[in-house]
Structures are given as structure tokens and as C-alpha cells.
Design a protein around this motif. Structure first.
Motif, short mmCIF file in Angstrom:
data_model
loop_
_atom_site.label_atom_id
_atom_site.label_comp_id
_atom_site.label_asym_id
_atom_site.label_seq_id
_atom_site.Cartn_x
_atom_site.Cartn_y
_atom_site.Cartn_z
N LYS A 119 0.84 -1.20 0.00
CA LYS A 119 0.00 0.00 0.00
C LYS A 119 0.87 1.25 0.00
O LYS A 119 0.62 2.21 -0.72
N GLU A 120 1.94 1.19 0.80
CA GLU A 120 2.85 2.33 0.91
C GLU A 120 3.52 2.60 -0.43
O GLU A 120 3.61 3.74 -0.87
N ASP A 121 3.95 1.52 -1.13
CA ASP A 121 4.57 1.66 -2.46
C ASP A 121 3.59 2.31 -3.42
O ASP A 121 3.95 3.21 -4.19
N ALA A 122 2.33 1.85 -3.40
CA ALA A 122 1.30 2.38 -4.29
C ALA A 122 1.10 3.87 -4.02
O ALA A 122 1.02 4.68 -4.96
N GLN A 123 1.06 4.24 -2.74
CA GLN A 123 0.88 5.66 -2.38
C GLN A 123 2.05 6.49 -2.89
O GLN A 123 1.88 7.57 -3.42
N ARG A 124 3.26 5.94 -2.75
CA ARG A 124 4.45 6.64 -3.20
C ARG A 124 4.40 6.89 -4.70
O ARG A 124 4.70 7.97 -5.18
N ARG A 125 3.94 5.84 -5.45
CA ARG A 125 3.84 5.98 -6.92
C ARG A 125 2.81 7.04 -7.29
O ARG A 125 3.04 7.84 -8.20
N GLU A 126 1.67 7.04 -6.56
CA GLU A 126 0.63 8.03 -6.84
C GLU A 126 1.18 9.43 -6.64
O GLU A 126 1.00 10.30 -7.48
N VAL A 127 1.86 9.63 -5.52
CA VAL A 127 2.43 10.94 -5.19
C VAL A 127 3.42 11.37 -6.26
O VAL A 127 3.47 12.49 -6.70
N ALA A 128 4.19 10.40 -6.75
CA ALA A 128 5.21 10.71 -7.75
C ALA A 128 4.60 10.89 -9.14
O ALA A 128 5.29 11.22 -10.09
#
Length: 133
Positions: A119-128
């Protein structure tokens, strides 16, 4: 991000704790098994001794009464060892069950930690801005 990372770390620690608890219980169960088998072999030895004493008593009428008392003592002791062994074996079953439960807990914690990291990786990708819609 930081909250999820902390949550994942916490779950990993819980999993590690559950795994070591399961390991300790397995060791305890192993000790209990060897204790039970020791009790059973003592009971068997007493059974053999009882037979020998009975034969001796049959051949020697004078020693018969003393032998009978010894036989009774051995029978009682043997019964006690059998009871101890049975109690220990049921304790072993309980410990094995607990160990299995802790292992399941450890697996669940590991899975939860991995899900949280995903979930954290997905959030990071969204932010980026990596997420393509």
C-alpha cells in the motif's frame, strides 16, 4: 507513508515474537515427549521386574509375602508412571496446538506487513505521478 511504515515494522516484530514463542513451545513439547517416554520405559521396566519377582516368589514360598508387597509397590509405581506419561502426552498436544497457533499468527503478521508495504509503495507511486489512468 511513515505511519504505514511503522505499522509494517510493528507487524513484523509481532510476527517475529509469535515465531519465537512457537519455537519455545515446540522445545517445551519436545522435552515433555522425552519425559513421557522416560515414564513409559520406567513403567515397562517395573512390569518386567514384577514378572521376575512373581517367578521368584513361586519358587520360594518363604519369600512370598515380601515379594507380594514389592509387587504391589511396583504395580502402584507403574500405574503412577503411566498416569504421569498420559498427563504429559496430553500437555504435549496442548503445547503443539499453541505452537501451531503462534506459527499461524506469525504468517498472518508477515502477510499484513507485506500488504502494508505494498500500500505504501502504491501511495508513493501516486504521489510521484507514476499512476497511469
Amino acid at each position: 507513508g511513515a505511519v504505514l511504515r511503522e505499522k509494517a515494522k510493528g507487524l513484523e516484530n509481532e510476527g517475529r515474537l509469535a515465531r519465537s514463542r512457537a519455537h519455545m513451545l515446540r522445545l517445551e513439547a519436545g522435552e515433555a515427549v522425552s519425559s513421557a517416554s522416560s515414564n513409559l520405559s520406567q513403567a515397562a521396566a517395573l512390569g518386567r521386574r514384577r514378572l521376575a519377582i512373581k517367578r521368584q516368589a513361586e519358587g520360594d514360598r518363604k519369600g512370598f509375602e515380601a515379594s507380594e508387597q514389592q509387587i504391589q509397590k511396583d504395580v502402584n509405581a507403574r500405574h503412577l508412571f503411566r498416569q504421569k506419561a498420559a498427563k504429559t502426552l496430553s500437555k504435549v498436544k496442548g503445547l503443539r496446538g499453541k505452537a501451531t497457533a503462534y506459527e499461524k499468527l506469525a504468517k498472518a503478521d508477515r502477510r499484513a506487513a507485506a500488504d502494508t508495504e505494498n500500500k505504501e509503495d502504491a501511495q508513493r507511486r501516486e504521489v510521484a505521478g507514476d499512476v497511469v489512468e
